[in-house]
Design a protein around this motif. Structure first.
Motif, PDB file in Angstrom:
ATOM      1  N   LYS A  22      11.770  13.130-142.071  1.00  0.00           N
ATOM      2  CA  LYS A  22      10.743  14.168-141.915  1.00  0.00           C
ATOM      3  C   LYS A  22      11.276  15.350-141.127  1.00  0.00           C
ATOM      4  CE  LYS A  22       6.574  12.699-140.827  1.00  0.00           C
ATOM      5  NZ  LYS A  22       5.512  11.888-140.164  1.00  0.00           N
TER       6      LYS A  22
ATOM      7  N   ILE B 273      12.232   7.055-141.146  1.00  0.00           N
ATOM      8  CA  ILE B 273      11.328   8.012-141.793  1.00  0.00           C
ATOM      9  C   ILE B 273      11.158   9.257-140.924  1.00  0.00           C
ATOM     10  CG2 ILE B 273       8.952   8.386-142.565  1.00  0.00           C
ATOM     11  CD1 ILE B 273       8.950   5.355-143.295  1.00  0.00           C
ATOM     12  N   SER B 274      11.100   9.061-139.617  1.00  0.00           N
ATOM     13  CA  SER B 274      10.969  10.195-138.704  1.00  0.00           C
ATOM     14  C   SER B 274      12.153  11.147-138.837  1.00  0.00           C
ATOM     15  CB  SER B 274      10.878   9.684-137.263  1.00  0.00           C
ATOM     16  OG  SER B 274      10.824  10.756-136.343  1.00  0.00           O
TER      17      SER B 274
ATOM     18  N   GLU C 151      10.201   3.053-139.411  1.00  0.00           N
ATOM     19  CA  GLU C 151       9.441   4.231-138.993  1.00  0.00           C
ATOM     20  C   GLU C 151      10.339   5.269-138.328  1.00  0.00           C
ATOM     21  OE1 GLU C 151       7.767   2.178-134.865  1.00  0.00           O
ATOM     22  OE2 GLU C 151       6.417   2.668-136.511  1.00  0.00           O
TER      23      GLU C 151
ATOM     24  N   MET D 126       7.361  -2.634-137.876  1.00  0.00           N
ATOM     25  CA  MET D 126       7.841  -2.476-139.246  1.00  0.00           C
ATOM     26  C   MET D 126       9.244  -3.088-139.384  1.00  0.00           C
ATOM     27  SD  MET D 126       6.583   1.392-140.237  1.00  0.00           S
ATOM     28  CE  MET D 126       6.904   1.176-141.986  1.00  0.00           C
TER      29      MET D 126
ATOM     30  N   SER E 149       9.334  -1.410-147.998  1.00  0.00           N
ATOM     31  CA  SER E 149       8.608  -0.712-146.945  1.00  0.00           C
ATOM     32  C   SER E 149       9.084   0.725-146.794  1.00  0.00           C
ATOM     33  CB  SER E 149       8.761  -1.469-145.625  1.00  0.00           C
ATOM     34  OG  SER E 149       8.112  -0.784-144.575  1.00  0.00           O
ATOM     35  N   LEU E 150      10.395   0.915-146.774  1.00  0.00           N
ATOM     36  CA  LEU E 150      10.956   2.253-146.620  1.00  0.00           C
ATOM     37  C   LEU E 150      10.589   3.152-147.787  1.00  0.00           C
ATOM     38  CD1 LEU E 150      12.801   4.341-145.264  1.00  0.00           C
ATOM     39  CD2 LEU E 150      14.751   3.224-146.380  1.00  0.00           C
TER      40      LEU E 150
ATOM     41  N   GLN F 206       8.184   2.856-150.087  1.00  0.00           N
ATOM     42  CA  GLN F 206       6.747   3.098-150.208  1.00  0.00           C
ATOM     43  C   GLN F 206       6.279   4.134-149.196  1.00  0.00           C
ATOM     44  OE1 GLN F 206       4.816  -0.746-149.922  1.00  0.00           O
ATOM     45  NE2 GLN F 206       4.991  -1.128-152.119  1.00  0.00           N
ATOM     46  N   SER F 207       6.815   4.059-147.997  1.00  0.00           N
ATOM     47  CA  SER F 207       6.449   5.031-146.968  1.00  0.00           C
ATOM     48  C   SER F 207       6.921   6.427-147.339  1.00  0.00           C
ATOM     49  CB  SER F 207       7.041   4.614-145.618  1.00  0.00           C
ATOM     50  OG  SER F 207       6.503   3.379-145.186  1.00  0.00           O
ATOM     51  N   LEU F 208       8.128   6.526-147.881  1.00  0.00           N
ATOM     52  CA  LEU F 208       8.634   7.823-148.316  1.00  0.00           C
ATOM     53  C   LEU F 208       7.798   8.385-149.463  1.00  0.00           C
ATOM     54  CD1 LEU F 208      12.475   7.103-148.154  1.00  0.00           C
ATOM     55  CD2 LEU F 208      11.184   8.629-146.650  1.00  0.00           C
TER      56      LEU F 208
ATOM     57  N   SER G 195       4.699   7.871-150.055  1.00  0.00           N
ATOM     58  CA  SER G 195       3.397   8.308-149.539  1.00  0.00           C
ATOM     59  C   SER G 195       3.476   9.705-148.931  1.00  0.00           C
ATOM     60  CB  SER G 195       2.881   7.313-148.500  1.00  0.00           C
ATOM     61  OG  SER G 195       3.639   7.383-147.295  1.00  0.00           O
ATOM     62  N   LEU G 196       4.695  10.131-148.587  1.00  0.00           N
ATOM     63  CA  LEU G 196       4.921  11.473-148.037  1.00  0.00           C
ATOM     64  C   LEU G 196       5.330  12.470-149.121  1.00  0.00           C
ATOM     65  CD1 LEU G 196       6.936  10.419-144.852  1.00  0.00           C
ATOM     66  CD2 LEU G 196       4.548  11.204-144.925  1.00  0.00           C
TER      67      LEU G 196
END
Length: 210
Positions: free
Chosen positions: A63, A59-60, A56, A1, A84-85, A87-89, A91-92
């Motif tokens: 979380k 994001i970890s 990633e 990523m 990317s960052l 969109q990933s957030l 999705s959570l």
């Protein structure tokens, strides 16, 4: 990523603007093309190799904090592609807030964007078709202008005139921290006489937290 230069990350309380008091995980990216004299963290202007983090891994950390809100700041975060960052957030189920000077094209999906223009390098603007009317190129939900001197009120009004839809934007004047004692009374008077504006204070500094 994708990798990003991260100067600092921490879980705290939003201390200014529209969402003051909101718990949030702050991501302070390194790199800036503005260079304000009154910057809170000038060390974040210059990214280095040891600051690079995989998205990633960022994001970890979010979380692990348990935060449901993330504030991305800098430096100047519009220097980077944050698609990317963010969109990933999303999705959570995590909302992402951006604090930017708007000097570059914003890339990413954000719940809320605060545009804080600076006089030494103003935000991107665009012309309205063939009409001699100009607006901010980037979207915004809040406009926040830092006031250090009385002359800054003129800059604030100039920036407010670049907002295309004032009904969907909240406007803030915020005292430059080192000038608070002298400029805050003037901001209060100005806000009372100009109902477009709200007062923003850096409450995290009063609470002595990040």
């Amino acid at each position: 990523m994708k990798r990003l230069a991260v100067f600092d990350m921490f879980y705290s309380i939003q201390g200014e603007g529209e969402f003051v008091g909101m718990p949030a995980f702050f991501i302070r990216l390194a790199g800036c093309d503005v260079g304000c004299d009154f910057c809170d963290e000038k060390r974040a202007w210059h990214p280095s190799s040891d600051m690079m983090m995989e998205v990633e891994d960022i994001i970890s950390e979010v979380k692990k904090s348990g935060a449901k809100n993330v504030v991305i700041t800098g430096g100047e975060p519009s220097l980077f592609d944050l698609t990317s960052l963010t969109q990933s957030l999303a999705s959570l189920g995590i909302k992402t807030f951006l604090e930017t000077s708007g000097t570059n094209l914003i890339r990413g999906n954000f719940f809320h964007i605060t545009l804080s223009p600076k006089q030494n390098r103003t935000p991107l603007i665009q012309k309205e078709r063939t009409i001699e009317k100009y607006y901010f190129l980037n979207p915004l939900n809040s406009l926040k202008v830092v006031i250090a001197t009385e002359e800054d009120f003129l800059f604030a009004e100039k920036m407010a005139n670049l907002v295309k839809d004032k009904t969907k934007t909240t406007f803030y004047l915020q005292p430059e921290w080192s000038q608070t004692a002298t400029i805050l009374p003037k901001i209060i008077d100005y806000v009372k006489q100009n109902n477009l504006w709200h007062l923003s204070l850096q409450m995290h500094k009063y609470m002595n937290i990040k």
